[in-house]
Enzyme design. Structure first.
Site, mmCIF file in Angstrom:
data_model
loop_
_atom_site.group_PDB
_atom_site.id
_atom_site.type_symbol
_atom_site.label_atom_id
_atom_site.label_comp_id
_atom_site.label_asym_id
_atom_site.label_seq_id
_atom_site.Cartn_x
_atom_site.Cartn_y
_atom_site.Cartn_z
ATOM 1 N N LYS A 214 38.387 -48.918 31.695
ATOM 2 C CA LYS A 214 39.549 -48.670 30.826
ATOM 3 C C LYS A 214 39.115 -49.045 29.405
ATOM 4 C CE LYS A 214 42.844 -50.090 28.842
ATOM 5 N NZ LYS A 214 42.926 -49.896 27.369
ATOM 6 N N GLU A 289 35.725 -62.325 28.465
ATOM 7 C CA GLU A 289 35.055 -62.648 27.205
ATOM 8 C C GLU A 289 36.114 -62.490 26.135
ATOM 9 O OE1 GLU A 289 33.795 -62.334 23.884
ATOM 10 O OE2 GLU A 289 32.613 -60.567 24.398
ATOM 11 N N CYS A 323 33.733 -60.912 17.971
ATOM 12 C CA CYS A 323 34.207 -62.235 18.381
ATOM 13 C C CYS A 323 33.148 -63.307 18.164
ATOM 14 C CB CYS A 323 34.677 -62.201 19.826
ATOM 15 S SG CYS A 323 33.529 -61.309 20.843
ATOM 16 N N GLU A 420 41.179 -66.297 14.407
ATOM 17 C CA GLU A 420 40.076 -65.378 14.113
ATOM 18 C C GLU A 420 40.525 -64.413 13.028
ATOM 19 O OE1 GLU A 420 37.062 -63.617 17.366
ATOM 20 O OE2 GLU A 420 39.142 -63.591 17.973
HETATM 21 P P1 ADP Z 1 41.832 -56.177 20.753
HETATM 22 O O1 ADP Z 1 42.742 -56.916 19.844
HETATM 23 O O2 ADP Z 1 40.409 -56.493 20.610
HETATM 24 O O3 ADP Z 1 42.128 -54.716 20.850
HETATM 25 P P2 ADP Z 1 43.143 -56.427 23.278
HETATM 26 O O4 ADP Z 1 43.072 -57.578 24.215
HETATM 27 O O5 ADP Z 1 44.460 -56.044 22.769
HETATM 28 O O6 ADP Z 1 42.116 -56.817 22.154
HETATM 29 O O7 ADP Z 1 42.479 -55.133 23.921
HETATM 30 C C1 ADP Z 1 41.301 -55.157 24.686
HETATM 31 C C2 ADP Z 1 41.469 -54.161 25.813
HETATM 32 O O8 ADP Z 1 42.512 -54.608 26.666
HETATM 33 C C3 ADP Z 1 41.854 -52.759 25.362
HETATM 34 O O9 ADP Z 1 41.238 -51.812 26.183
HETATM 35 C C4 ADP Z 1 43.346 -52.762 25.563
HETATM 36 O O10 ADP Z 1 43.896 -51.465 25.722
HETATM 37 C C5 ADP Z 1 43.439 -53.554 26.855
HETATM 38 N N1 ADP Z 1 44.762 -54.107 27.139
HETATM 39 C C6 ADP Z 1 45.718 -54.494 26.276
HETATM 40 N N2 ADP Z 1 46.789 -54.949 26.942
HETATM 41 C C7 ADP Z 1 46.510 -54.857 28.267
HETATM 42 C C8 ADP Z 1 47.206 -55.171 29.477
HETATM 43 N N3 ADP Z 1 48.439 -55.689 29.461
HETATM 44 N N4 ADP Z 1 46.575 -54.936 30.648
HETATM 45 C C9 ADP Z 1 45.334 -54.427 30.676
HETATM 46 N N5 ADP Z 1 44.636 -54.119 29.581
HETATM 47 C C10 ADP Z 1 45.199 -54.321 28.387
#
Ligand code: ADP
Length: 518
Positions: A214, A289, A323, A420
């Protein structure tokens, strides 16, 4: 290729008539690269399930935009739970045969995938620049870095050894087997659209797991292109699946499925915590991570040139959007002024622009939210007494470009030291003693990467041991490599990626006791 602007992707959307010549040139370069990638089939606009390219079942799509120009690159499916469940089912079916192949056969497939990625280094780099904004040279560097995990784990596939344990009774023989955990959900962010995927998928595939990827909805095109190359490399249908769209729904489906035995995640601490809690329902393995808050300590006895080079590299890589980027630059009082001046001079000369521009080293930030966060932290620091030496505001290029920034008189209690910044802002804090530096550096819930610069050998060991971090760079700002373990302590995560340790995250240990052996 569509030439619409992405709604909401930037606070400032230039009208075509008022665009500067430079902006127009910048758009044309990106547009011609996108048109070329599109016509050569490199831009994929569907998900991948069971070896088939698939739209969302209800036909919904989302736009993928170029953060430097706002142009829509393409639309990708807005998938959810149903598509994810089918991807899991495909991965589960494929696991039966993929896990039974010899390690040598899996290794050959991975090696071929690596070769194909390297053969298309240029196009993949262009795709990363188009959807993520990273300067092209840096983007091509990411392709090599991302591919290196595939090469490394193609080799490591053959070294998943078990153990024979001396038995406690004469008629027994005790073995330990290592077996693939099963279907893996790999959830990845936008800042390394290729490497965060290969760092998970390569070890998973090497030991016999299958995956549902994903990628971030902001940068799914690199993931889709890499997945396409995995099929061309002969990796069987269903071994690599890619879904994207509704992140929460996709995450939910991955967590709820008892067929998914492991979640490998890179992203924010908040989402990581949700995934860890959600994995409890089916007791899955997780490796996470998460965010960092990297200190970069410059001691009085540092070699100034080495410290400047290393700090610039760790702070401004990907415009500060990693990060492991230095988040707090702690400088000892004796060298503070000299360092601040030399550092500011170097930062002032950094060229900002579209990642395709000649000599550009700083691209745009990923979106409006990223700019707003940087602005909030900079304003908070200024309101509490910090001073801006260089930059400090949005760049005149508009959109999500932000000026490379240096701030002095920053204090540990300011938001910029606590969170951050994920942008091109270097806050300089002053300290007096080594003990104070260590205490400041460790005063955070994060524990991913830390850096320090010194010419004192005893101090090198002492400080490296005292820092509560998973990764420590001494006199070096760029430490990531496929052969070393990457990961954090405290709330920066669990598990390690890369190196011989990384493959363990995708293996189960099975103890076999043979009785009646007389
Ligand atoms: P960033 O701020 O680096 O985008 P996120 O944690 O929001 O960090 O996103 C990292 C990944 O996690 C992306 O692929 C995002 O779509 C996914 N993501 C965000 N929310 C969820 C969730 N509730 N369940 C699974 N994946 C998620």
């Amino acid at each position: 290729m569509a030439l619409r602007y992405c709604a909401g992707s930037s606070a400032y959307v230039p009208q075509r008539s008022s665009m500067s010549i430079f902006t127009r040139q910048m758009n044309m370069e990106a547009q011609s690269v996108a048109a070329h990638l599109n016509s050569s089939g490199f831009i994929r606009s569907q998900g991948l399930i069971g070896g088939k390219w698939i739209d969302a079942y209800d036909g919904k799509t989302i736009k993928v935009c170029n953060p430097a120009t706002g142009d829509v690159l393409t639309n990708v499916p807005f998938m959810g739970g149903k598509e994810t469940n089918d991807a899991i089912a495909s991965a589960y079916d494929a696991f039966v045969s993929w896990s039974k192949l010899t390690a040598a056969d899996r290794s050959k497939c991975l090696r071929k995938w690596y070769d194909l990625i390297m053969a298309h280094k240029e196009e993949l780099g262009q795709l990363i620049t188009l959807e993520g904004g990273k300067p092209l040279k840096e983007a091509i560097g990411e392709v090599s870095y991302g591919a290196s995990f595939i090469e490394y784990y193609a080799e490591e596939a053959k070294r998943v050894y078990g153990d024979i344990i001396p038995a406690t009774l004469p008629d027994r023989r005790l073995f330990v087997l290592k077996q693939p955990v099963g279907v893996v959900g790999a959830i990845t962010p936008w800042n390394f659209p290729l490497a965060m995927i290969t760092r998970k998928v390569a070890p998973a595939l090497a030991c016999g797991c299958t995956v549902v990827i994903k990628p971030s909805e902001l940068t799914p095109l690199t993931a889709l292109a890499a997945a396409d190359l995995s099929i061309q490399a002969g990796i069987p249908p269903g071994v690599v699946n890619v879904v994207m769209g509704n992140a929460a729904d996709i995450g939910e489906a991955l967590l709820a499925s008892s067929q998914v035995r492991k979640i490998a995640f890179t992203g924010s601490t908040a989402v990581g915590k949700k995934l860890m809690a959600g994995a409890a329902g089916t007791v899955k393995k997780v490796s996470l991570e998460l965010g960092g808050n990297a200190p970069c300590i410059i001691f009085d006895d540092a070699d100034l040139e080495v410290a400047l080079k290393g700090t610039l590299a760790t702070k401004f890589r990907n415009s500060g959007q990693t990060c492991v980027c230095a988040n707090r630059i702690l400088v000892q009082e004796g060298i503070y002024e000299k360092f601040a001046n030399a550092f500011s001079n170097a930062v002032q000369s950094m060229k900002v622009g579209d990642g395709f521009g000649e000599g550009v080293v700083q691209g745009p930030l990923i979106n409006d939210a990223a700019v707003q966060k940087v602005e909030k932290l900079v304003q908070d620091a200024i309101s509490k007494g910090a001073k801006v030496l260089v930059g400090g505001k949005k760049h005149s290029l508009g959109r999500t470009f932000y000026e490379p920034t240096v701030m002095i008189d920053v204090k540990g209690e300011m938001l910029i030291s606590r969170e951050e910044v994920f942008g091109p802002v270097a806050p300089l804090l002053k300290f007096k003693t080594e003990e104070e530096a260590i205490s400041l550096a460790n005063d955070t819930n994060a524990g991913l990467a830390a850096y320090f610069f010194t010419t004192n050998v005893q101090r090198s060991w002492r400080v490296a041991e005292a820092l509560e971090y998973g990764i420590v760079g001494v006199n070096e700002g760029l430490v990531s490599t496929e052969v070393a373990p990457f990961g954090g302590v405290k709330q920066s995560g669990l598990g390690r990626e890369g190196s011989k340790y990384g493959i363990e995250e995708f293996l189960e240990i099975k103890y076999v006791c043979l009785g009646n052996m007389n």
